[in-house]
Design a protein around this motif. Structure first.
Motif, PDB file in Angstrom:
ATOM      1  N   ILE A  56      -3.924  39.119  33.355  1.00  0.00           N
ATOM      2  CA  ILE A  56      -4.887  40.204  33.708  1.00  0.00           C
ATOM      3  C   ILE A  56      -4.895  40.205  35.304  1.00  0.00           C
ATOM      4  O   ILE A  56      -5.792  40.848  35.984  1.00  0.00           O
ATOM      5  N   ASP A  57      -3.867  39.567  36.014  1.00  0.00           N
ATOM      6  CA  ASP A  57      -3.747  39.440  37.480  1.00  0.00           C
ATOM      7  C   ASP A  57      -2.334  40.187  37.474  1.00  0.00           C
ATOM      8  O   ASP A  57      -1.500  39.790  37.085  1.00  0.00           O
ATOM      9  N   ALA A  58      -2.169  40.775  38.750  1.00  0.00           N
ATOM     10  CA  ALA A  58      -1.105  41.630  38.849  1.00  0.00           C
ATOM     11  C   ALA A  58      -0.723  41.923  40.344  1.00  0.00           C
ATOM     12  O   ALA A  58      -1.717  41.914  41.134  1.00  0.00           O
ATOM     13  N   ILE A  59       0.469  42.243  40.709  1.00  0.00           N
ATOM     14  CA  ILE A  59       0.856  42.715  42.176  1.00  0.00           C
ATOM     15  C   ILE A  59       1.588  43.975  41.881  1.00  0.00           C
ATOM     16  O   ILE A  59       2.329  44.146  40.980  1.00  0.00           O
ATOM     17  N   PHE A  60       1.157  44.887  42.526  1.00  0.00           N
ATOM     18  CA  PHE A  60       1.932  46.431  42.701  1.00  0.00           C
ATOM     19  C   PHE A  60       2.475  46.745  43.978  1.00  0.00           C
ATOM     20  O   PHE A  60       2.002  46.235  44.910  1.00  0.00           O
ATOM     21  N   ALA A  61       3.436  47.560  43.915  1.00  0.00           N
ATOM     22  CA  ALA A  61       4.040  48.066  45.072  1.00  0.00           C
ATOM     23  C   ALA A  61       4.240  49.516  45.021  1.00  0.00           C
ATOM     24  O   ALA A  61       4.633  49.840  43.881  1.00  0.00           O
ATOM     25  N   THR A  62       4.380  50.144  46.174  1.00  0.00           N
ATOM     26  CA  THR A  62       4.892  51.500  46.059  1.00  0.00           C
ATOM     27  C   THR A  62       6.465  51.608  45.887  1.00  0.00           C
ATOM     28  O   THR A  62       7.036  50.654  45.988  1.00  0.00           O
ATOM     29  N   LYS A  63       6.845  52.859  45.623  1.00  0.00           N
ATOM     30  CA  LYS A  63       8.095  53.059  44.884  1.00  0.00           C
ATOM     31  C   LYS A  63       9.435  52.493  45.844  1.00  0.00           C
ATOM     32  O   LYS A  63      10.474  52.057  45.298  1.00  0.00           O
ATOM     33  N   GLY A  64       9.186  52.472  47.214  1.00  0.00           N
ATOM     34  CA  GLY A  64      10.365  52.474  48.022  1.00  0.00           C
ATOM     35  C   GLY A  64      10.449  50.910  48.452  1.00  0.00           C
ATOM     36  O   GLY A  64      11.319  50.267  49.079  1.00  0.00           O
ATOM     37  N   ALA A 121      -6.669  22.457  38.030  1.00  0.00           N
ATOM     38  CA  ALA A 121      -8.094  21.926  39.133  1.00  0.00           C
ATOM     39  C   ALA A 121      -8.240  22.966  40.079  1.00  0.00           C
ATOM     40  O   ALA A 121      -9.346  22.922  40.553  1.00  0.00           O
ATOM     41  N   ALA A 122      -7.593  23.832  40.391  1.00  0.00           N
ATOM     42  CA  ALA A 122      -7.575  24.886  41.815  1.00  0.00           C
ATOM     43  C   ALA A 122      -8.665  25.814  41.394  1.00  0.00           C
ATOM     44  O   ALA A 122      -9.560  26.049  42.186  1.00  0.00           O
ATOM     45  N   THR A 123      -8.344  26.465  40.376  1.00  0.00           N
ATOM     46  CA  THR A 123      -9.536  27.536  39.960  1.00  0.00           C
ATOM     47  C   THR A 123      -9.208  27.721  38.413  1.00  0.00           C
ATOM     48  O   THR A 123      -8.595  27.282  37.828  1.00  0.00           O
ATOM     49  N   ASP A 124      -9.932  28.972  38.110  1.00  0.00           N
ATOM     50  CA  ASP A 124      -9.882  29.361  36.422  1.00  0.00           C
ATOM     51  C   ASP A 124      -8.816  30.467  36.306  1.00  0.00           C
ATOM     52  O   ASP A 124      -8.766  31.121  35.172  1.00  0.00           O
ATOM     53  N   HIS A 125      -8.119  30.722  37.361  1.00  0.00           N
ATOM     54  CA  HIS A 125      -6.874  31.716  37.070  1.00  0.00           C
ATOM     55  C   HIS A 125      -5.553  30.926  37.744  1.00  0.00           C
ATOM     56  O   HIS A 125      -5.558  29.954  38.405  1.00  0.00           O
ATOM     57  N   LEU A 126      -4.220  31.553  37.020  1.00  0.00           N
ATOM     58  CA  LEU A 126      -3.109  31.392  37.660  1.00  0.00           C
ATOM     59  C   LEU A 126      -2.717  32.192  38.780  1.00  0.00           C
ATOM     60  O   LEU A 126      -3.153  33.478  38.343  1.00  0.00           O
ATOM     61  N   PRO A 127      -2.071  31.909  39.612  1.00  0.00           N
ATOM     62  CA  PRO A 127      -1.592  32.909  40.734  1.00  0.00           C
ATOM     63  C   PRO A 127      -0.499  33.609  40.416  1.00  0.00           C
ATOM     64  O   PRO A 127       0.297  33.199  39.398  1.00  0.00           O
ATOM     65  N   VAL A 128      -0.315  34.699  40.986  1.00  0.00           N
ATOM     66  CA  VAL A 128       1.106  35.560  40.756  1.00  0.00           C
ATOM     67  C   VAL A 128       1.575  35.705  42.362  1.00  0.00           C
ATOM     68  O   VAL A 128       1.125  35.921  43.310  1.00  0.00           O
ATOM     69  N   LEU A 129       2.859  35.309  42.180  1.00  0.00           N
ATOM     70  CA  LEU A 129       3.767  35.349  43.426  1.00  0.00           C
ATOM     71  C   LEU A 129       5.106  36.196  43.191  1.00  0.00           C
ATOM     72  O   LEU A 129       5.657  36.216  42.393  1.00  0.00           O
ATOM     73  N   GLY A 130       5.208  37.104  44.399  1.00  0.00           N
ATOM     74  CA  GLY A 130       6.102  38.032  44.648  1.00  0.00           C
ATOM     75  C   GLY A 130       6.833  38.236  45.598  1.00  0.00           C
ATOM     76  O   GLY A 130       6.472  37.705  46.681  1.00  0.00           O
ATOM     77  N   ALA A 131       8.053  38.397  45.610  1.00  0.00           N
ATOM     78  CA  ALA A 131       9.096  38.131  46.468  1.00  0.00           C
ATOM     79  C   ALA A 131       9.535  39.977  46.804  1.00  0.00           C
ATOM     80  O   ALA A 131       9.937  40.608  45.761  1.00  0.00           O
TER      81      ALA A 131
END
Length: 251
Positions: free
Chosen positions: A205-213, A235-245
């Motif tokens: 339910i968590d995401a990263i989006f980017a424009t086409k280029g 322990a940190a919070t109630d969600h897991l993070p999303v990491l993008g390169a």
């Protein structure tokens, strides 16, 4: 926990393009283990942190500033002034402008907003937006449209948006965003998929989006990343993070 393949580290390319790391993270108003939260963020080595549920009330700036300092970041925008979303960044970013946006209030529901900024990394110019969309389907769908409109009106060719969508990929708001932008996890899967909950990951339910280029080099939950432990994630919070390169072309 298996170790994922290496994710590219941040750097500026000879042609002026920039490889950046973007982290999206719902931090639940820092009501949990803030030391674990800072360790997770630091281990991910992000250039930008798209925060949801930043502290909003008493001394919220001081609380967010402490988290930023503990994780090698500074506050870029948002927090209480954006009704929860915030953006942190490293000193690698050159800030062009910021704007906190409050969305229309539906009586009886939480106020929502966007934290936004335009930044430069080397020769690359990037619009940035952090969001936390509504729990109610119709309002969430309208907010998805506002997000796309906001990115289109930022006057930048390349942009990244991320946050807690409160919806899975088969939902109509998630699909609306994925049609107008690139869902980074789908474009280049890396790490884990599910972001909720840390104890029982079963939905994205968590995401990263980017424009086409923008080129997506990898995106997912940093499970097994060196320095990211299962104990800290729980322990940190109630969600897991999303990491993008991402590789952002030069302006």
């Amino acid at each position: 926990m298996p170790t994922p393949p290496p994710l590219p580290m941040s750097r500026t390319e000879p042609d002026g393009s920039a490889i950046i790391r973007v982290l999206s993270y719902n931090i639940r108003s820092m009501r949990d283990d803030t030391a674990a939260l800072a360790r997770v963020i630091s281990a991910c080595a992000p250039d930008l942190v798209l925060v949801q549920e930043a502290p909003r009330f008493f001394r919220w700036r001081k609380k967010l500033a402490r988290l930023a300092a503990a994780s090698g970041q500074v506050i870029l925008s948002g927090g209480g002034t954006a009704a929860g979303p915030a953006i942190l960044c490293t000193l690698r970013a050159t800030v062009e402008r910021t704007e906190d946006v409050l969305l229309p209030l539906t009586p009886g529901l939480h106020r929502r907003g966007f934290a936004t900024a335009v930044v430069r990394f080397g020769g690359a110019r990037l619009g940035v937006l952090s969001c936390h969309l509504s729990l109610r389907s119709d309002e969430r769908y309208e907010q998805g449209g506002m997000l796309l409109d906001r990115l289109a009106g930022m006057g930048v060719e390349h942009a990244v948006a991320g946050g807690d969508l409160n919806e899975r990929p088969d939902g109509r708001t998630f699909r609306r965003l994925a049609e107008g932008l690139r869902d980074c996890r789908t474009a280049a899967p890396w790490g884990g998929e599910y972001t909720s909950t840390p104890v029982d990951p079963h939905q994205r339910i968590d995401a990263i989006f980017a424009t086409k280029g923008v080129e997506v080099l990898g995106c997912g939950v940093p499970l097994g990343l060196p320095g990211v432990t299962e104990g800290d994630l729980r322990a940190a919070t109630d969600h897991l993070p999303v990491l993008g390169a991402l590789r952002v072309p030069a302006a």
